[in-house]
Design a protein around this motif. Structure first.
Motif, short mmCIF file in Angstrom:
data_model
loop_
_atom_site.label_atom_id
_atom_site.label_comp_id
_atom_site.label_asym_id
_atom_site.label_seq_id
_atom_site.Cartn_x
_atom_site.Cartn_y
_atom_site.Cartn_z
N PRO A 171 40.08 44.29 52.18
CA PRO A 171 41.03 43.19 51.99
C PRO A 171 40.90 42.47 50.65
O PRO A 171 41.85 41.83 50.19
CB PRO A 171 40.70 42.24 53.15
N GLU A 172 39.72 42.56 50.03
CA GLU A 172 39.50 41.85 48.78
C GLU A 172 40.11 42.56 47.56
O GLU A 172 40.12 42.02 46.45
CB GLU A 172 37.99 41.65 48.55
N SER A 173 40.64 43.77 47.75
CA SER A 173 41.12 44.57 46.62
C SER A 173 42.23 43.89 45.81
O SER A 173 42.17 43.90 44.58
CB SER A 173 41.59 45.94 47.11
N PRO A 174 43.27 43.33 46.44
CA PRO A 174 44.33 42.71 45.63
C PRO A 174 43.79 41.62 44.71
O PRO A 174 44.14 41.55 43.53
CB PRO A 174 45.30 42.16 46.67
N GLU A 175 42.93 40.77 45.26
CA GLU A 175 42.37 39.67 44.46
C GLU A 175 41.56 40.22 43.29
O GLU A 175 41.64 39.70 42.16
CB GLU A 175 41.48 38.79 45.35
N LYS A 176 40.79 41.28 43.54
CA LYS A 176 39.98 41.86 42.47
C LYS A 176 40.86 42.48 41.39
O LYS A 176 40.57 42.36 40.19
CB LYS A 176 39.03 42.91 43.04
N LEU A 177 41.93 43.16 41.81
CA LEU A 177 42.82 43.78 40.83
C LEU A 177 43.54 42.72 40.00
O LEU A 177 43.65 42.85 38.77
CB LEU A 177 43.83 44.68 41.55
N ILE A 178 44.01 41.67 40.65
CA ILE A 178 44.70 40.58 39.94
C ILE A 178 43.76 39.93 38.94
O ILE A 178 44.13 39.68 37.78
CB ILE A 178 45.24 39.54 40.94
N ARG A 179 42.56 39.65 39.37
CA ARG A 179 41.59 39.00 38.48
C ARG A 179 41.28 39.88 37.27
O ARG A 179 41.20 39.40 36.13
CB ARG A 179 40.31 38.68 39.25
N LEU A 180 41.13 41.17 37.51
CA LEU A 180 40.83 42.10 36.43
C LEU A 180 41.94 42.13 35.39
O LEU A 180 41.70 41.98 34.19
CB LEU A 180 40.61 43.51 37.00
N VAL A 181 43.17 42.32 35.86
CA VAL A 181 44.29 42.43 34.93
C VAL A 181 44.47 41.13 34.14
O VAL A 181 44.69 41.15 32.92
CB VAL A 181 45.59 42.82 35.66
N LYS A 182 44.36 40.00 34.81
CA LYS A 182 44.50 38.71 34.13
C LYS A 182 43.48 38.53 33.02
O LYS A 182 43.81 38.11 31.90
CB LYS A 182 44.36 37.56 35.14
N GLU A 183 42.23 38.86 33.31
CA GLU A 183 41.17 38.67 32.32
C GLU A 183 41.29 39.66 31.16
O GLU A 183 41.08 39.30 30.00
CB GLU A 183 39.80 38.78 32.98
N VAL A 184 41.61 40.89 31.47
CA VAL A 184 41.71 41.91 30.42
C VAL A 184 42.90 41.61 29.51
O VAL A 184 42.85 41.83 28.30
CB VAL A 184 41.80 43.32 31.02
N GLU A 185 44.00 41.10 30.07
CA GLU A 185 45.16 40.78 29.24
C GLU A 185 44.87 39.66 28.24
O GLU A 185 45.60 39.51 27.25
CB GLU A 185 46.36 40.42 30.12
#
Length: 513
Positions: free
Chosen positions: A285-299
């Motif tokens: 269940p934590e996958s969406p949050e992890k993906l969102i956080r990753l993309v936001k920080e990398v951008e």
């Protein structure tokens, strides 16, 4: 610095049963499409899938396939192709792999209306003809693996990268190896720029951009919540490998290039890395949050681009890319996939069918010849013969995956009019013993321990487990037959008894190192 994310989707996955296909499609692939579309409508990413995977998506979840098509059409998703049934291309003749890629392209045209530009080479397995297979099917980009490249040698026998080769090369055909003994500089150009000079090929006939396990394997472990693989450390790693020397043109870094199933499910991670073989393809269940956080920080560091853009819009290196035959990703060898017990029992039969096809193909109509190639190459599915059964990692091959290979091979044999199986020297009894015995012994040892000191319930379960193992070791029905092939039912029943016995004793340790 630019960034690339590649989600590698494969429903021909070890330990993935068809009754969970829709679960994986919706909880992994659809989750990724939705997360990106809803949170990052202008951010680019890459979704790769085999022909088999796209076909199953079309049959089971056409609505999810429409989401993929929409992302491709609006330019946010580059679709990357791969062979139809996820075969290990270096382990079979060049002609066979060329057919396997063609079958995928047919599916991509049918369901997606496109021919991809970029190609995912399963397990990054290498042989000198793999680039030609890719070129012959109309691709212009091929993914590669930095570790396989940096541990290879030139034609004269000298290491491509002596400083890395000295510390990381090994003759040991390891299952997987993530032991990075060389401290790679963050400004490493071979993971920032494409190669357009491939050993043995004309310049610009194919372009390759390399992923590295130094980043991508860390990414998987972060998404799986493995201890020590925090988001902060993942970002530190991305920042380290985003460094560039003064005056260099802007490069790119692949920050994720691994199984798409690790976004939204746990794939087979718990089996391989955490001794939990019964905890596969569960929702995370934590996958969406992890993906969102990753993309936001990398951008905040730079924009995301597609793999095709990384290959063709960035300045190519002057270096010639050379990879040793038999190399693969994760520090493994392609031949490791060819040396598992199931691979060894299938290969002689596959060779007989191919030999017969070449003998009779002029007597067959084109549609039948193509159908033979379809079923024969499907029998090469790498996960139907994987993982290896090793003393320190005594995994068993999942019954359905083997059944898929067997049934396709049998179909190919029937279409060519049969083969002389008397030429086979394989032993189904030896194959089953090799795969099952080590785990059977571990289960019996655990059962004896429980019988000696467990609770009443544990003792009852252990007693039943011992019965199941005893029954699974009865090979009379196989020994009565003179056939040299292993029928799936014979294997499935015994493997399922082992799996149930393992559950009854509370599991056994499968990974000792």
């Amino acid at each position: 610095m630019k960034y690339v994310m590649i989600f590698h989707a494969n429903l021909n996955y070890a330990y993935l049963n068809p009754d969970k296909y829709e679960f994986v499609i919706r909880n992994s692939y659809e989750l990724t499409f939705d997360t990106m579309a809803e949170n990052f409508p202008n951010t680019k990413y890459v979704f790769e899938a085999s022909g088999y995977t796209i076909e199953q998506m079309a049959l089971l979840t056409p609505d999810v396939l429409e989401k993929l098509k929409k992302a491709i059409a609006n330019g946010t998703c580059e679709f990357m192709g791969s062979p139809y049934a996820h075969p290990m291309l270096p382990n079979f003749p060049q002609e066979d792999g060329t057919w396997a890629i063609k079958f995928s392209n047919d599916i991509f045209k049918k369901y997606l209306g496109i021919t991809p530009k970029s190609f995912w080479n399963p397990e990054c397995g290498w042989r000198s003809y793999v680039p030609q297979q890719v070129i012959d099917n109309g691709f212009r980009n091929l993914i590669g693996d930095f570790e396989a490249y940096s541990r290879s040698r030139l034609k004269n026998g000298q290491p491509v990268r002596p400083e890395i080769f000295e510390k990381e090369y090994s003759d040991d055909p390891a299952f997987y190896s993530f032991d990075f003994k060389y401290d790679l500089e963050g400004s490493e150009r071979a993971i920032h720029f494409p190669f357009n000079k491939i050993e043995g090929y004309e310049t610009d006939s194919l372009r390759m951009f390399l992923r590295t396990d130094r980043v991508c394997q860390f990414a998987v472990r972060h998404f799986m919540g493995m201890e020590g693989y925090s988001f902060e450390k993942y970002m530190d790693l991305i920042k380290k490998y985003s460094q560039q020397k003064p005056g260099e043109p802007e490069g790119a870094l692949v920050i994720f290039a691994d199984d798409a199933e690790y976004i939204g499910t746990n794939g087979w991670f718990r089996l391989k890395y955490q001794n939990k073989p019964d905890n596969v393809f569960e929702k995370t269940p934590e996958s969406p949050e992890k993906l969102i956080r990753l993309v936001k920080e990398v951008e905040k560091l730079g924009e995301f681009i597609t793999y095709d853009e990384a290959c063709n819009k960035l300045q190519p290196l002057d270096d010639i890319l050379n990879v040793d035959d038999d190399n693969a990703w994760h520090g493994a060898r392609a031949s490791t996939w060819a040396s598992t017990p199931m691979a060894r029992i299938l290969r002689p039969w596959q060779d007989l069918v191919r030999e017969k096809l070449h003998e009779v193909k002029n007597t067959l109509d084109d549609a039948t010849v193509e159908k033979v190639w379809y079923h024969l190459t499907n029998s090469y599915n790498s996960d139907g013969q994987w993982p290896p059964t090793l003393p320190d990692a005594p995994h068993i091959i999942y019954p359905f995956n083997y059944q898929y290979c067997f049934e396709n091979l049998l179909a190919a044999e029937l279409l060519v009019g049969g083969v002389d199986r008397n030429k086979l020297t394989s032993s189904p009894i030896d194959t089953m013993k090799e795969i099952l015995t080590i785990q059977q012994d571990l289960i019996l040892d655990k059962a004896d321990t429980l019988l000696a000191s467990g609770t009443d319930d544990e003792k009852a379960a252990a007693k039943h487990a011992k019965v199941l193992i005893e029954k699974s070791r009865n090979l009379d029905s196989v020994s009565l037959s003179s056939d040299k092939i292993l029928y799936p039912a014979e294997y499935t029943i015994r493997a399922n008894m082992l799996i149930e016995a393992r559950r009854l004793v509370g599991g056994v340790v499968l990974e000792r190192n």
